[in-house]
Design an enzyme around this catalytic site. Structure first.
Site, PDB file in Angstrom:
ATOM      1  N   GLN A  96       0.822  -1.146   0.490  1.00  0.00           N
ATOM      2  CA  GLN A  96      -0.125  -0.094   0.141  1.00  0.00           C
ATOM      3  C   GLN A  96       0.875   1.090  -0.053  1.00  0.00           C
ATOM      4  OE1 GLN A  96      -3.234   0.055   3.200  1.00  0.00           O
ATOM      5  NE2 GLN A  96      -4.236   2.172   2.046  1.00  0.00           N
ATOM      6  N   HIS A 102      -8.419   1.823  -1.504  1.00  0.00           N
ATOM      7  CA  HIS A 102      -8.894   1.828  -2.373  1.00  0.00           C
ATOM      8  C   HIS A 102      -8.960   0.592  -3.513  1.00  0.00           C
ATOM      9  CE1 HIS A 102      -4.592   3.059  -2.260  1.00  0.00           C
ATOM     10  NE2 HIS A 102      -4.158   2.478  -3.553  1.00  0.00           N
ATOM     11  N   PHE A 103      -9.410   0.539  -4.112  1.00  0.00           N
ATOM     12  CA  PHE A 103      -9.184  -0.356  -4.605  1.00  0.00           C
ATOM     13  C   PHE A 103      -9.189  -0.713  -6.946  1.00  0.00           C
ATOM     14  CE2 PHE A 103     -12.365  -2.533  -1.550  1.00  0.00           C
ATOM     15  CZ  PHE A 103     -11.634  -3.932  -1.756  1.00  0.00           C
ATOM     16  N   HIS A 104      -8.181  -1.453  -6.910  1.00  0.00           N
ATOM     17  CA  HIS A 104      -7.487  -1.556  -7.986  1.00  0.00           C
ATOM     18  C   HIS A 104      -8.401  -2.161  -9.175  1.00  0.00           C
ATOM     19  CE1 HIS A 104      -3.313  -0.295  -7.313  1.00  0.00           C
ATOM     20  NE2 HIS A 104      -3.960  -0.533  -5.920  1.00  0.00           N
TER      21      HIS A 104
END
Ligand code: AMP
Length: 141
Positions: A96, A102-104
């Site tokens: 991170q 957050h999601f990619h």
């Protein structure tokens, strides 16, 4: 780790930093990764403050996942991708780098290797063109 209001995604949410926004509602915000691992690499973040999976409120995570679920097929269709990698890192030791969860959503193309994480800044015109494709795909959903 305490949430830092000055992290870069908090600044993007407050409009203090530019981004290539593709979606926003009252709970989530999505924009293109500035150093994409593939064309159309999208980040989905909650408006709620959370560092990562270890401190996010379960209801905020549900809202975030609804956003990921809605955007995933849109990104795949917009980019004519063969598949998607959906990824999320927790703490520096796990990779991170930005400490607002957050999601990619990373489009995958047959035979095309992924670029390394955060390796090269993409051209602004290419990011803008890919964001426009995703926005257009959402409008024709
Ligand atoms: P990670 O914290 O490892 O899940 O990744 C953070 C991601 O944020 C990386 O893929 C970076 O390329 C991306 N990133 C960092 N700064 C920005 C920015 N200002 N706009 C868009 N993406 C960013």
């Amino acid at each position: 780790m305490a949430y830092d209001d000055n992290n870069i995604f908090a600044k993007i949410l407050r409009g203090e930093m530019p981004c290539n926004k593709v979606y926003e509602d009252d709970k989530v915000f999505a924009f293109l990764d500035i150093m994409p691992r593939s064309a159309g690499h999208t980040l989905v973040i909650p408006k709620a403050k959370a560092v990562n999976m270890l401190d996010i409120e379960p209801d905020d995570l549900c809202d975030l996942m609804r956003g990921v679920r809605m955007l995933a097929p849109v990104v795949k269709r917009a980019m004519s991708a063969d598949g998607l990698l959906i990824q999320q890192f927790n703490e520096a030791a796990a990779g991170q780098m930005v400490f607002h969860i957050h999601f990619h959503i990373v489009p995958r193309f047959e035979g095309q290797p992924l670029k390394p994480c955060a390796s090269k800044m993409e051209d602004a015109e290419i990011l803008a063109a890919n964001a426009a494709k995703i926005i257009a795909a959402m409008e024709t959903a």
